[in-house]
Design a protein around this motif. Structure first.
Motif, PDB file in Angstrom:
ATOM      1  N   MET A   1      15.579  10.309  -3.155  1.00 21.66           N
ATOM      2  CA  MET A   1      15.229   8.936  -3.535  1.00 21.66           C
ATOM      3  C   MET A   1      16.367   8.283  -4.332  1.00 21.66           C
ATOM      4  O   MET A   1      16.580   7.073  -4.241  1.00 21.66           O
TER       5      MET A   1
ATOM      6  N   ALA B   1       3.656   5.244   7.328  1.00 19.15           N
ATOM      7  CA  ALA B   1       4.628   4.199   6.996  1.00 19.15           C
ATOM      8  C   ALA B   1       5.715   4.115   8.062  1.00 19.15           C
ATOM      9  O   ALA B   1       6.675   3.358   7.909  1.00 19.15           O
TER      10      ALA B   1
ATOM     11  N   ARG C   1       1.440  12.362  -3.785  1.00 18.45           N
ATOM     12  CA  ARG C   1       1.570  11.412  -4.891  1.00 18.45           C
ATOM     13  C   ARG C   1       0.189  10.962  -5.332  1.00 18.45           C
ATOM     14  O   ARG C   1      -0.623  10.549  -4.507  1.00 18.45           O
TER      15      ARG C   1
ATOM     16  N   ALA D   1      11.998  10.005   2.385  1.00 13.50           N
ATOM     17  CA  ALA D   1      11.546  10.805   3.535  1.00 13.50           C
ATOM     18  C   ALA D   1      12.639  11.738   4.059  1.00 13.50           C
ATOM     19  O   ALA D   1      12.385  12.556   4.946  1.00 13.50           O
TER      20      ALA D   1
ATOM     21  N   PRO E   1       6.242  15.643   4.124  1.00 17.94           N
ATOM     22  CA  PRO E   1       6.736  15.414   2.756  1.00 17.94           C
ATOM     23  C   PRO E   1       6.432  16.649   1.903  1.00 17.94           C
ATOM     24  O   PRO E   1       5.537  17.445   2.232  1.00 17.94           O
TER      25      PRO E   1
ATOM     26  N   PHE F   1       3.693   8.037 -12.668  1.00 16.95           N
ATOM     27  CA  PHE F   1       3.909   8.765 -11.415  1.00 16.95           C
ATOM     28  C   PHE F   1       3.428  10.198 -11.597  1.00 16.95           C
ATOM     29  O   PHE F   1       4.039  10.982 -12.309  1.00 16.95           O
TER      30      PHE F   1
ATOM     31  N   THR G   1      13.127  15.905  -3.868  1.00 20.49           N
ATOM     32  CA  THR G   1      12.662  14.608  -3.373  1.00 20.49           C
ATOM     33  C   THR G   1      13.245  13.478  -4.214  1.00 20.49           C
ATOM     34  O   THR G   1      13.696  12.457  -3.688  1.00 20.49           O
TER      35      THR G   1
ATOM     36  N   ARG H   1      11.872  15.692   3.585  1.00 20.86           N
ATOM     37  CA  ARG H   1      10.761  16.410   4.251  1.00 20.86           C
ATOM     38  C   ARG H   1      11.174  17.818   4.668  1.00 20.86           C
ATOM     39  O   ARG H   1      12.358  18.111   4.741  1.00 20.86           O
TER      40      ARG H   1
ATOM     41  N   ASN I   1       2.501  10.243   5.079  1.00 19.86           N
ATOM     42  CA  ASN I   1       3.574  10.219   4.079  1.00 19.86           C
ATOM     43  C   ASN I   1       3.203  11.013   2.837  1.00 19.86           C
ATOM     44  O   ASN I   1       3.848  10.900   1.800  1.00 19.86           O
TER      45      ASN I   1
ATOM     46  N   LYS J   1       0.852  -1.178   0.000  1.00 21.79           N
ATOM     47  CA  LYS J   1       0.000   0.000   0.000  1.00 21.79           C
ATOM     48  C   LYS J   1       0.895   1.237   0.000  1.00 21.79           C
ATOM     49  O   LYS J   1       1.977   1.209   0.579  1.00 21.79           O
ATOM     50  N   SER J   2       0.443   2.315  -0.614  1.00 18.71           N
ATOM     51  CA  SER J   2       1.194   3.570  -0.535  1.00 18.71           C
ATOM     52  C   SER J   2       0.214   4.693  -0.267  1.00 18.71           C
ATOM     53  O   SER J   2      -0.984   4.463  -0.182  1.00 18.71           O
ATOM     54  N   GLY J   3       0.728   5.889  -0.083  1.00 19.59           N
ATOM     55  CA  GLY J   3      -0.162   7.026   0.125  1.00 19.59           C
ATOM     56  C   GLY J   3      -0.733   7.133   1.531  1.00 19.59           C
ATOM     57  O   GLY J   3      -1.837   7.655   1.721  1.00 19.59           O
ATOM     58  N   PHE J   4       0.012   6.640   2.542  1.00 17.93           N
ATOM     59  CA  PHE J   4      -0.436   6.834   3.934  1.00 17.93           C
ATOM     60  C   PHE J   4      -0.518   8.337   4.209  1.00 17.93           C
ATOM     61  O   PHE J   4       0.291   9.116   3.693  1.00 17.93           O
TER      62      PHE J   4
ATOM     63  N   MET K   1      11.435  -1.505   0.120  1.00 17.68           N
ATOM     64  CA  MET K   1      10.320  -0.579  -0.083  1.00 17.68           C
ATOM     65  C   MET K   1      10.232   0.406   1.076  1.00 17.68           C
ATOM     66  O   MET K   1      10.069   1.608   0.882  1.00 17.68           O
TER      67      MET K   1
ATOM     68  N   HIS L   1      13.243   2.537  -0.022  1.00 18.72           N
ATOM     69  CA  HIS L   1      12.738   3.618  -0.884  1.00 18.72           C
ATOM     70  C   HIS L   1      12.091   4.729  -0.049  1.00 18.72           C
ATOM     71  O   HIS L   1      12.413   5.908  -0.214  1.00 18.72           O
ATOM     72  N   SER L   2      11.204   4.357   0.863  1.00 18.89           N
ATOM     73  CA  SER L   2      10.514   5.394   1.652  1.00 18.89           C
ATOM     74  C   SER L   2      11.499   6.074   2.601  1.00 18.89           C
ATOM     75  O   SER L   2      11.431   7.287   2.805  1.00 18.89           O
TER      76      SER L   2
HETATM   77  C1  HEM Z   1       7.860   2.840  -8.951  1.00 16.60           C
HETATM   78  C2  HEM Z   1       6.907   2.795  -8.166  1.00 16.60           C
HETATM   79  C3  HEM Z   1       6.801   3.299  -6.762  1.00 16.60           C
HETATM   80  C4  HEM Z   1       6.207   2.598  -5.767  1.00 16.60           C
HETATM   81  C5  HEM Z   1       5.549   1.236  -5.865  1.00 16.60           C
HETATM   82  C6  HEM Z   1       6.309   3.411  -4.575  1.00 16.60           C
HETATM   83  C7  HEM Z   1       5.819   3.035  -3.352  1.00 16.60           C
HETATM   84  C8  HEM Z   1       5.963   3.736  -2.200  1.00 16.60           C
HETATM   85  C9  HEM Z   1       5.576   3.266  -0.899  1.00 16.60           C
HETATM   86  C10 HEM Z   1       4.920   1.907  -0.597  1.00 16.60           C
HETATM   87  C11 HEM Z   1       5.888   4.238  -0.022  1.00 16.60           C
HETATM   88  C12 HEM Z   1       5.701   4.171   1.503  1.00 16.60           C
HETATM   89  C13 HEM Z   1       4.631   4.821   2.176  1.00 16.60           C
HETATM   90  C14 HEM Z   1       3.586   5.684   1.551  1.00 16.60           C
HETATM   91  O1  HEM Z   1       3.495   5.816   0.341  1.00 16.60           O
HETATM   92  O2  HEM Z   1       2.782   6.262   2.222  1.00 16.60           O
HETATM   93  C15 HEM Z   1       6.452   5.342  -0.762  1.00 16.60           C
HETATM   94  C16 HEM Z   1       6.841   6.542  -0.238  1.00 16.60           C
HETATM   95  C17 HEM Z   1       7.258   7.625  -0.967  1.00 16.60           C
HETATM   96  N1  HEM Z   1       7.588   7.629  -2.286  1.00 16.60           N
HETATM   97 FE1  HEM Z   1       7.331   6.079  -3.568  1.00 16.60          FE
HETATM   98  N2  HEM Z   1       6.944   4.587  -4.868  1.00 16.60           N
HETATM   99  C18 HEM Z   1       7.269   4.564  -6.200  1.00 16.60           C
HETATM  100  C19 HEM Z   1       7.922   5.571  -6.890  1.00 16.60           C
HETATM  101  C20 HEM Z   1       8.226   6.813  -6.372  1.00 16.60           C
HETATM  102  C21 HEM Z   1       8.769   7.902  -7.142  1.00 16.60           C
HETATM  103  C22 HEM Z   1       9.110   7.865  -8.625  1.00 16.60           C
HETATM  104  C23 HEM Z   1       8.899   8.953  -6.290  1.00 16.60           C
HETATM  105  C24 HEM Z   1       9.432  10.300  -6.704  1.00 16.60           C
HETATM  106  C25 HEM Z   1      10.249  11.018  -6.011  1.00 16.60           C
HETATM  107  C26 HEM Z   1       8.431   8.531  -4.978  1.00 16.60           C
HETATM  108  C27 HEM Z   1       8.362   9.315  -3.861  1.00 16.60           C
HETATM  109  C28 HEM Z   1       7.943   8.898  -2.641  1.00 16.60           C
HETATM  110  C29 HEM Z   1       7.830   9.768  -1.481  1.00 16.60           C
HETATM  111  C30 HEM Z   1       8.076  11.260  -1.454  1.00 16.60           C
HETATM  112  C31 HEM Z   1       7.409   8.971  -0.427  1.00 16.60           C
HETATM  113  C32 HEM Z   1       7.101   9.427   1.010  1.00 16.60           C
HETATM  114  C33 HEM Z   1       8.317   9.771   1.763  1.00 16.60           C
HETATM  115  C34 HEM Z   1       7.949  10.334   3.111  1.00 16.60           C
HETATM  116  O3  HEM Z   1       7.292   9.622   3.864  1.00 16.60           O
HETATM  117  O4  HEM Z   1       8.329  11.480   3.381  1.00 16.60           O
HETATM  118  N3  HEM Z   1       8.026   7.224  -5.075  1.00 16.60           N
HETATM  119  N4  HEM Z   1       6.499   5.006  -2.094  1.00 16.60           N
END
Ligand code: HEM
Length: 431
Positions: free
Chosen positions: A385, A312, A353, A340, A349, A368, A381, A343, A245, A239-242, A290, A335-336
């Motif tokens: 990453m 997250a 997204r 993060a 953040p 994206f 950001t 921020r 976050n 899941k994403s987009g908590f 992740m 990744h997260s």
């Molecule tokens: C390729 C596919 C991607 C997947 C499956 C993915 C998935 C996730 C997941 C599961 C989280 C953790 C929690 C949450 O979303 O609430 C996360 C956080 C995040 N992702 Fe991704 N992501 C992807 C690509 C990207 C890309 C291209 C960016 C661009 C910069 C990005 C930026 C972020 C940011 C800013 C956070 C939150 C960081 C924070 O908590 O401050 N993600 N992503």
């Protein structure tokens, strides 16, 4: 009859058909989609459009929330990349036509996941048509490669329309109506459409939400044994987009100048390569890459991560601050965790997204879409990453064990300004 049961031997099942319809598009996909599923009962929008928000990106108040208060993203999407059909600067007549088309859609569908949400944005190339510059309160830049290991094509089309709804037939009908292929939507006459003013340059589609990635996993880039679970909202299994976050809509909104109440819109077309992710990496490695290695060690993530609630658990577990340390001692970073690090001082953040999965061209991918106050917020950001700093100081590779970089490739990038609603139709740089 069960939805997954084929209607006739060799024919697509109903569910297979409905899922393919948005990707295929066009009048036949729309009519078949409605014929099979029945037209959804969607309310019309308000007669008085001044009751709608000033911000195009004000979506959250129109979305449902889950048990933890997270906003739930609309499930079906279309992105239309458009070019202004004439040379030079747009005329007032064209501006009126475009506004009238968008207003017709707003009257046809109530704003929200059960009706329609849409935004329209304009690229730096569009604004170059004018002699005047954008005001200093707007940070819009031409797209460019953002890492040494990527070589994306640049989206320099004039405009992008993002259509979103929980109903596949609504995004399809809205698209048809904008492109002049349908004169009435949801019982409402279109006063105008975009034909003659804009030409379609590209069309991208997708979906997000539990069940949809599993149904669509028969695509290049995903192993044949269907590893994506029914519960997962995204192909990668989490899941994403908590809520904690994501930035707030206020945080991403331009504050001053003629484009106050606008924001910037970043668009990347990402190819996913999930063979190793599912065939070689263990569950523990996937959680580490992740989220953060601490999440794997403490077994913090169950299934797709619903148990995490509204966060997250990045700062809560000290993950961002320990990124370099984890790279050295654990040989892996999340990744997260890395993202993060970008921020702001209030631990927010910088972006919201609004991304979704795709099988455009039969290839698993992710479009994206993010909104942030400035394109620099996106660049910062993305730099966090990339984790190049981490790779330089540890055994973590430029892409290997460096979050999810190894499993994705950015094929295209584009930057756009999402003006406030009142300037959404062919804006001048100094309206
Ligand atoms: C390729 C596919 C991607 C997947 C499956 C993915 C998935 C996730 C997941 C599961 C989280 C953790 C929690 C949450 O979303 O609430 C996360 C956080 C995040 N992702 Fe991704 N992501 C992807 C690509 C990207 C890309 C291209 C960016 C661009 C910069 C990005 C930026 C972020 C940011 C800013 C956070 C939150 C960081 C924070 O908590 O401050 N993600 N992503």
């Amino acid at each position: 009859m069960d939805d997954s049961e084929p209607t006739e031997p060799g024919r697509l099942s109903r569910r297979q058909f409905a899922k393919a319809a948005v990707a295929i598009g066009g009048a036949s996909a729309l009519s078949a989609c409605m014929g099979r599923n029945g037209e959804p009962d969607v309310s019309n929008g308000p007669d008085d459009l001044s009751t709608l928000p000033a911000r195009q990106h004000a979506w959250n108040e129109f979305l449902p929330t889950d048990d933890h208060g997270n906003d739930v993203a609309p499930r079906h999407r279309v992105l239309l990349l458009l070019n202004y059909a004439s040379d030079g600067t747009p005329s007032d007549g064209d501006r009126k036509t475009v506004e009238s088309a968008f207003e017709s859609l707003e009257r046809a569908y109530e704003r929200g996941n059960d009706g329609l949400l849409f935004t329209v944005g304009y690229s730096p190339s569009y604004f170059e048509r004018f002699d005047a510059d954008l005001p200093e309160s707007v940070d819009l830049q031409q797209p460019k490669a953002l890492a040494p290991f990527e070589d994306p094509e640049l989206d320099q089309q004039d405009a992008v329309v993002h259509l979103a709804s929980d109903h596949a037939s609504v995004v399809l009908a809205a698209e048809e109506a904008l492109l002049g292929e349908k004169s009435e939507v949801n019982g409402v006459e279109m006063d105008a459409d975009l034909t003659g003013v804009f030409e379609k340059a590209d069309r991208r589609t997708g979906f997000v939400g539990s069940g949809l990635p599993a149904e669509n996993q028969d695509a290049e880039g995903i192993p044949d044994d269907e590893p994506v679970s029914e519960d997962s909202p995204l192909f990668m299994g989490f899941k994403s987009g908590f809520k904690k976050n994501q930035a707030s809509e206020d945080r991403v909104t331009i504050q001053d100048g003629p484009f106050a109440d606008g924001t910037t819109h970043q668009l990347s077309k990402i190819q996913l390569k999930l063979e190793q992710w599912y065939e070689q990496d263990s569950r523990s490695q996937r959680v580490s890459k992740m989220f953060c290695p601490v999440h794997a060690e403490e077994d913090l993530v169950e299934g797709v991560g619903e148990n995490l609630g509204d966060s997250a658990k990045m700062s809560e577990k000290g993950c961002p601050a320990h990124t370099e340390d984890h790279a050295r001692t654990k040989g892996m970073v999340g990744h997260s965790q890395k993202s993060a690090r970008a921020r702001d001082d209030d631990d927010s953040p910088l972006m919201i997204r609004r991304d979704f999965d795709s099988t455009d061209g039969g290839q698993a991918g992710l479009h994206f879409v993010s909104v942030q106050r400035t394109i620099s917020d996106f660049v910062d950001t993305r730099e966090a990453m990339n984790g190049e700093d981490v790779a330089e100081k540890s055994a973590v590779g430029q892409k290997n064990n460096n979050g999810i970089l190894q499993y994705m490739e950015v094929l295209r990038r584009g930057n756009f300004l999402l003006p406030p609603r009142k300037h959404r139709s062919l804006p001048k740089p100094n309206p």
